[in-house]
Motif scaffolding. Sequence first.
Motif, mmCIF file in Angstrom:
data_model
loop_
_atom_site.group_PDB
_atom_site.id
_atom_site.type_symbol
_atom_site.label_atom_id
_atom_site.label_comp_id
_atom_site.label_asym_id
_atom_site.label_seq_id
_atom_site.Cartn_x
_atom_site.Cartn_y
_atom_site.Cartn_z
ATOM 1 N N CYS A 134 0.850 -0.957 -0.032
ATOM 2 C CA CYS A 134 0.096 0.010 -0.095
ATOM 3 C C CYS A 134 0.876 1.248 0.070
ATOM 4 O O CYS A 134 1.994 1.160 0.907
ATOM 5 C CB CYS A 134 -0.850 -0.109 1.268
ATOM 6 S SG CYS A 134 -1.873 1.181 1.207
ATOM 7 N N HIS B 159 -3.345 -1.157 5.275
ATOM 8 C CA HIS B 159 -3.920 0.083 4.497
ATOM 9 C C HIS B 159 -3.295 1.579 5.214
ATOM 10 O O HIS B 159 -3.678 1.514 6.570
ATOM 11 C CB HIS B 159 -5.240 0.084 4.729
ATOM 12 C CG HIS B 159 -5.938 0.870 3.802
ATOM 13 N ND1 HIS B 159 -7.269 1.414 3.845
ATOM 14 C CD2 HIS B 159 -5.508 1.671 2.738
ATOM 15 C CE1 HIS B 159 -7.480 2.300 2.892
ATOM 16 N NE2 HIS B 159 -6.486 2.620 2.365
ATOM 17 N N THR C 11 -9.942 -1.433 5.919
ATOM 18 C CA THR C 11 -9.773 -0.105 5.229
ATOM 19 C C THR C 11 -9.848 0.911 6.172
ATOM 20 O O THR C 11 -10.899 0.915 7.330
ATOM 21 C CB THR C 11 -10.577 -0.290 3.998
ATOM 22 O OG1 THR C 11 -10.204 1.004 3.444
ATOM 23 C CG2 THR C 11 -11.890 -0.193 4.503
#
Length: 227
Positions: free
Chosen positions: A19, A75, A131
């Motif tokens: 990420c 994330h 998330t």
Amino acid sequence: AAHGGQVQREADGRAEQPCLVAAGEYLHAVWSGGANGQIYYSSAFLRDGSTAGGWSEPVALPGPERGQSVRSAPHLVADLGGNLHLVYAVPLNEGRGIYYLRSDDGGVSWSPLHTVLDAEAAGWARVDRPTVAVDVDGALYVACVRATLDGSMTEGVYFASSYDAGETWSSAFLISEEGGDYPQVAVASQVNVHLIWYDATGSGAWSGRWSVDGGRSWAPPIRVRGF
């Protein structure tokens, strides 16, 4: 023109689920890797991000004290002040849950580890794919997936929020029933939270819900047009 090349190499050859976020003059990257399935962090100046030598030495970020399970699905986001906010999952076994870290100095140092969701205590067999989003006042919003032990079936998308910089978190709120997967959460304005997820039931489509009070209450689900 487009340019590409390898910027990181794990000693054991495993670097998964990367990420990347840009904040100010820096690029920040996290991924799952290493022999013990840790979450690693590295950064680079924007101008140096296309070369391996431009990235800092990867640092293993803190994990839960209980268990030694593989950590997954990191994330990372940055807020308007450039502070970094990270969530990741320990999907299985002892210590399974969703965890949160923050850095207020561009990744030089990180906060103590905070538990967003203790899946072991909640009796979940598996948790994954978190998330995170942050609003202008620093409130944090996280969504994740509950699943069966082997990961073959999801049992719902859940949501949690924090209004004190991740120190404490709300109880997990069920957003969708069985079949919901791959959630994405975004903040349109202060406490105006939007969440979409893939619905594997029926023909398969993306669904969504929104909240105008920071996730305390939610509008009924709708289908996202075009998928």
